[in-house]
Each structure stands twice: as structure tokens, then as C-alpha cells.
Design a protein around this motif. Sequence first.
Motif, short mmCIF file in Angstrom:
data_model
loop_
_atom_site.label_atom_id
_atom_site.label_comp_id
_atom_site.label_asym_id
_atom_site.label_seq_id
_atom_site.Cartn_x
_atom_site.Cartn_y
_atom_site.Cartn_z
N MET A 70 0.86 -1.19 0.31
CA MET A 70 -0.55 0.36 -0.12
C MET A 70 0.78 1.12 0.51
O MET A 70 0.44 2.20 -0.39
CB MET A 70 -0.70 0.05 0.92
CG MET A 70 -2.44 -1.62 0.73
SD MET A 70 -3.32 -1.19 2.46
CE MET A 70 -4.46 0.24 2.47
N SER A 71 2.56 1.40 0.63
CA SER A 71 2.88 1.71 0.01
C SER A 71 3.59 2.49 -1.08
O SER A 71 3.97 4.15 -1.66
CB SER A 71 4.44 1.98 1.03
OG SER A 71 4.23 1.99 2.15
N HIS A 72 2.74 1.78 -2.27
CA HIS A 72 3.34 1.76 -3.06
C HIS A 72 1.73 1.64 -4.48
O HIS A 72 1.68 0.74 -5.15
CB HIS A 72 4.04 1.03 -4.41
CG HIS A 72 5.54 1.02 -3.43
ND1 HIS A 72 6.60 1.57 -3.92
CD2 HIS A 72 5.83 0.00 -2.50
CE1 HIS A 72 7.70 1.07 -3.14
NE2 HIS A 72 7.35 0.38 -2.25
N GLN A 73 1.18 3.13 -4.17
CA GLN A 73 0.10 3.30 -5.02
C GLN A 73 -0.36 3.15 -6.39
O GLN A 73 -0.95 3.19 -7.01
CB GLN A 73 -1.06 3.81 -4.39
CG GLN A 73 -1.05 4.08 -2.47
CD GLN A 73 -1.41 5.24 -1.83
OE1 GLN A 73 -2.46 5.83 -2.10
NE2 GLN A 73 -0.98 5.40 -0.61
N GLU A 74 0.57 3.86 -7.07
CA GLU A 74 0.97 3.87 -8.32
C GLU A 74 2.18 2.72 -9.76
O GLU A 74 2.70 2.03 -8.56
CB GLU A 74 1.11 5.19 -9.21
CG GLU A 74 0.67 6.41 -8.51
CD GLU A 74 0.69 6.79 -7.20
OE1 GLU A 74 2.36 6.63 -6.66
OE2 GLU A 74 0.13 6.94 -6.41
N ARG A 75 1.90 2.57 -10.07
CA ARG A 75 2.34 1.46 -10.65
C ARG A 75 4.49 1.41 -10.93
O ARG A 75 4.23 2.12 -12.25
CB ARG A 75 1.98 0.96 -12.74
CG ARG A 75 2.97 -0.73 -13.07
CD ARG A 75 2.18 -0.88 -14.24
NE ARG A 75 2.35 -1.99 -14.97
CZ ARG A 75 3.93 -2.62 -15.20
NH1 ARG A 75 4.47 -1.03 -15.68
NH2 ARG A 75 4.36 -3.56 -15.47
N ASP A 76 4.88 1.59 -9.89
CA ASP A 76 5.95 2.66 -10.00
C ASP A 76 7.01 1.23 -10.25
O ASP A 76 7.12 -0.25 -10.07
CB ASP A 76 6.48 2.96 -8.64
CG ASP A 76 6.46 2.52 -7.83
OD1 ASP A 76 6.60 0.77 -7.43
OD2 ASP A 76 5.95 2.56 -6.13
N ASP A 77 8.48 1.30 -9.82
CA ASP A 77 9.59 0.42 -9.71
C ASP A 77 9.17 -1.25 -9.09
O ASP A 77 9.76 -2.28 -9.72
CB ASP A 77 11.39 1.15 -9.71
CG ASP A 77 11.42 1.97 -10.49
OD1 ASP A 77 10.46 1.83 -12.33
OD2 ASP A 77 11.94 2.65 -10.66
N TYR A 78 9.34 -0.22 -8.24
CA TYR A 78 8.43 -1.80 -7.25
C TYR A 78 7.26 -2.99 -8.01
O TYR A 78 7.69 -3.81 -7.81
CB TYR A 78 7.54 -1.67 -6.16
CG TYR A 78 7.48 -2.48 -5.10
CD1 TYR A 78 8.11 -3.39 -4.52
CD2 TYR A 78 5.93 -2.53 -5.58
CE1 TYR A 78 7.59 -4.01 -3.21
CE2 TYR A 78 5.47 -3.99 -4.67
CZ TYR A 78 6.21 -4.69 -3.29
OH TYR A 78 6.20 -5.80 -3.13
#
Length: 675
Positions: free
Chosen positions: A214-222
Motif C-alpha cells: 500500500m506504500s506503492h499506489q501507482e505502478r512504480d519501479d516496485y
Amino acid sequence: MRIATEFPRTVTVREHVWIPMRDGTRLAATIWLPDDADQDPVPVLLEYLPYRRGDWTAPRDAQRHPWYAGHGYASVRVDIRGSGDSEGVMLDEYHAQEQQDGVDVIAWLAAQQWSTGKVGMFGISWGGFNALQIAAERPEALKAIVTVCSTDDRYADDVHYYGGALLGVDMAAWSATMLAFQSRPPAPWRVGEAWESMWRERLEALRPYSEIWMSHQERDDYWRHGSVCEDYSRIEAAVLAVGGWADPYRNAVLRLMENLDAPCRGLIGPWSHQYPDIARTPGPTIGFLQETLRWWDHWLKDADNGVMDEPPLHVYQQDSARPATHYPERPGTWVALPGWPSAEVPERAFNLARDVRTLAAGADGLVLVDTPQHTGVDAGRWFPFGNRSDLPPDQRAEDGRSVVFDTPPLVKDLNILGFPRLRLRVAATGPRANIVARLCDVAPDGSSTLITRGALNLARRDGMDRSDGLVPGQWTDVTFDLTAIGWTVPAGHRLRVALSTTYWPWVWPHGDRVAVTVDPAASELVVGDLAPEALDRAHPGFGEPEQAAPLAIVAGPPPTVRPEREVRYEPESERWVLTVDPNYGGNRTFPDGLTYRESALERYSIAEDDPLSATAESQWTIGLERGDWRVTIDTTSVITATATHFRLSNEVRATLGDIVWFERAYVTDIDRRSV
């Protein structure tokens, strides 16, 4: 189901084998091996999972690993680092360490005296994911994989986000499930005296995965990490991709077919989140092990068996069926196609003002969508497991809470296949909003069967990697795909498009209630319509399911008797409560004397006019007992939200005998940036 008792090769089981990693950590494996493999080496098949080969997956492992070994393979089941009996800690799902370890495992297997040096990898769900991910690492010995119920895009199709919206139903439940898995000890009778220190290391390293996700709410590098769609060309091993129309992970089969440069074959049946030979609804099951054996023989034994001369894509085109929460067998037809996309599936468009009409349009022709918060309680399970309550019931109640557009009764069959695509012109009353679309098959008696659905967080309209607030009152055009499907809507039935701004608990609502206006004249649904001649072609079908002898498990006392799925409405508070027992398998005793107990319960509640009332809870209790060794794991996970942040509350309690061995609470607040 046919149980095989005689095989070309006799098999020995090596129950507990340590495989060393480059950093000295050892992973635990079970190896089923032909007796004469040291003199007559064999290719290797690997299944690589965190789900504890010693108990949780042991019944399933017994169905397939001995079967493969009996047909001339070393079949290997490995516990991921920090799970089951393996050393170390498991930091997250699909962590870079997991993939590096997988490469090391493959190199070790290829180097063994009993190995020909050729390795295949297979798995369902997590094991299907990491088969793709490790194939993208290009280990030299890995020649082919079979990936079942998996995805090429971790953000788009897994248990975290759906159309860029937070997936409330499994963001909570699956992170809670993994917390219960992470907390379990290795087996002392396999790993020896080190079990206590190994268990302590795991417990001290615990972090609820929901805090990460939930700390990565957009489609980022994670999320790009582990998503093989970032560079399909990295996969060189041959890929057999398998999915089921009742499972949410089926999209990847068609995307892999379209995008891989490596040899690829696709198979989509009517199945839930299960291997296609396992007798869980919906059927029909197939002789899946036999089909994969042909695949392995071709790629790992150089057999000229014609498997690559056959049509590359086989799909089960489902016939219309009355709504039901399970189908012992879905009626339908197997269809073979020369690839994907296919010229045999031309597109057909339905304009939402001209071809698909609604009674909700105002004098200006516009439609207001502003649905109650509990719309979605009849969505069914996120990943159906084959239980009796998993699939969506009759959608008439959901349709009544939504804005619906209906075609006239169809004059000929509509053979929907592929990704339905929705183009909408919308304007919203606030900067954040979701739009959810369902396609339904409406019979002459009014019953409404869900065909497929899709969602879009409108902040993601220009890309899943960004967040762009809407300008209230300003028109914008958006396009999104619904989940892939094969379904025939027969002549005389109507095709329904149902729109809502809410879909609890699948989609977590934004903090403010926002209405969305749709301009039907500027909106359309586009579906692939499979040509009738493709349905008419004779298809040989598949053989009868065959497996190895089942594991000698003794069923334990039944867990608490309760409904698998229950929806309750409390008029005084206007709150809707959905309670789910995931029913993964219950209590049982294994041949090694381990008694295993399991109880899990999920609860989702929301008030129909208050998006900030949403609450997702999951509780697990796990019992492990053998002789005088007794362990109990209790976990509780709760997610709530305000307008500005989410609150995650997790608790873990581990008991050894009557002593509390470990107890910890985790409370974390996470900013709501765009969900």
C-alpha cells in the motif's frame, strides 16, 4: 479421475535435501527421482513455492511430482527462503532474492549426477509467477516452463490493485494470509535442533506485506520488478501459459501469446484457481499432466511428438448458463486458434446510446452514475478456489444498484472472446472517482449472469504509473479493458452493460463520494466476436485426468460450521457486512504424524452512504502438533481509512505448547495519494 499405479520408471523419494545458495543459506527440497537416474540421468522439473511442501501443498504435490518422476523426470519441490523448512527470511513476495535463489537452485539441479542438465519449471499462482520471473533471468539450464494462473504484470492482475484502484478484498486478506504463513516454524523432525533459531529469525523479521504494497499506489519501479511485460524479449525458454475463465489471472495467457518472442502456447479452460486436473468446480477437468508431459518431452527430451505443430491457442468457449455460485461442469466448446490476436475474432462495437440503451438517461441524453457504497457485495470471490460459494450469484440486485444499458434481444449468437473494451466520455463532481463496468448475460426471464467486469480509477486514465486528478465538471474520454473472457450470449438474450462508481469490497472507495456523468452517445463497448466456423471445427478435446496415488491423509474434526459466504444488512446503521470463510482445506493429519489445524475468516463492512466506513478484517489460526511438539499461530489484520490515510493494524501471536513464544502488534498509517 484415473489414479496411475504403474509407471515406466520406479521412483524413490528423497524427503529432505538441502540446496546451497551462493550466500550459504540452504533451501529445503523434496526430490522424486527414478531409481536408476544415477546411471540413466533425467531432465529436472522444479516447483518453487513458499506454501510449505511438508504440509500445506503436500496433498497436491503427491498428485503430480511422483507422476512426473515415474515418466522419467527428477521432479523437485523447493521451499522458498524463509518458508517451510528453508533457512533465512522471506522479505516480500517475488523479491529479487527469491529470483536469485531460483537461479541458484536451477544451476544446482542441472549439475547433479542424476540430471541431464536440462531443467523445466512449473507452478500455479506464486509458482507460475516466479516461473516467468526466473525465465526472464535466463538461467542457462532452463529450457521450458508451464505457468498456470499467473501474470506478466504484477500491478495490473495480482491481489493488490484493480484498474489502478486499491483491491480491498485481497489487499487485506492475502497480506493476512501471508502473515500467517510467514509466522510458521520449520519442522523439527526435518531440520533438527536449529528449528528454534530459524523460527525466531523469521518472527523477528516479520513485516506485514500490506505495509509494503500500500506504500506503492501507482505502478512504480516496485511493481515493474517481477513484471515480465516490461521486457518480454528477456524470456527465451518455451512457455506454456494456462488460465481459467473463473480465475482473475487469465489475462496473461493472451498477452503472453501476443508479445513473447520465445515459443509460446496458450490454454484457457473454465477453471478456477486450480490446476486443470484437480476436481474442483467449475469443470470439466482435463488430463493436464499428460498434456504437460508432451510439452516436457518435446523441450527437455527432444521428442518429436508434434506438440509444436498443433494450433498454439486452445480456449473453452463457454455457453450461456443461469447464474450460480458454482458449476460442477460449465457447458461449452473447445476451440483451437492459430494465435492471438486472431483474424477469427473480429471486433464488434455497441454505441451506448444507439445500440445499448438505458432508462436512466435524462432529457439531455446524459446519465448520472452515483451508486451506493455496498454495490459489489455480490461480486463473488476474487480468486475462486473451487468452493460452492465462490462465483457471483444472480446479478439482478447488483444491476438494480447500478446504471444499466441493455441491447434488444439478440437476433443471433454473440461469441465474446478476448478483452472487452469500454470507451466512455465522463465528467465527475470531484477530483477522485472510480468507474466499474460489468457485462451480464440477461435471459428472457430476467436472470442476469455475470460475464466479466473491469474497473478504472479515473486518476489513472492517462497511465497506471501516474495520478491525475479530474477537473470537476470537465468532460474527458477514458478507455479500459475488462477482464478477458470466452462466453456466448445466445440469440434471444440481452447483453447488459452495468456501470457503478463503487464495487465493495473489490474496490476500496475514494474518501469522498463523487458522482460521474456519462455521455452515452460518445461511449461504446467493443467486443471480439468469435466466428461461428471456429466453433464448428472439430476439436479432439483432452484426455481423462490422471494423477499419482493420493497422499494418505486422515481428515481431522471439521472446523467451525459456518457459511462460506454470508451477506448481512443492518438497517439501523445502514451497514452491509460480508463474511467469508476461504475454506482452504481445514484440519488433517499427515503420514509423518503432523496434525494440522486451520481456521480463517474474512469480514468486510461498509455503510451504504459513507465511503470512510469501509473496514476489511482477516483472522487466521494455525495449529501444528506432532507428539509433544505443539505450535499455535494467531494473526489478525485490519485495514480502515480516513480521507487522508489508511490505517493498517496487524497482530501476531505464536505459542509453543502453553508458552507465548512471540507476540507483536504492528500499526502503520499510510498516506492516501491516489486511491
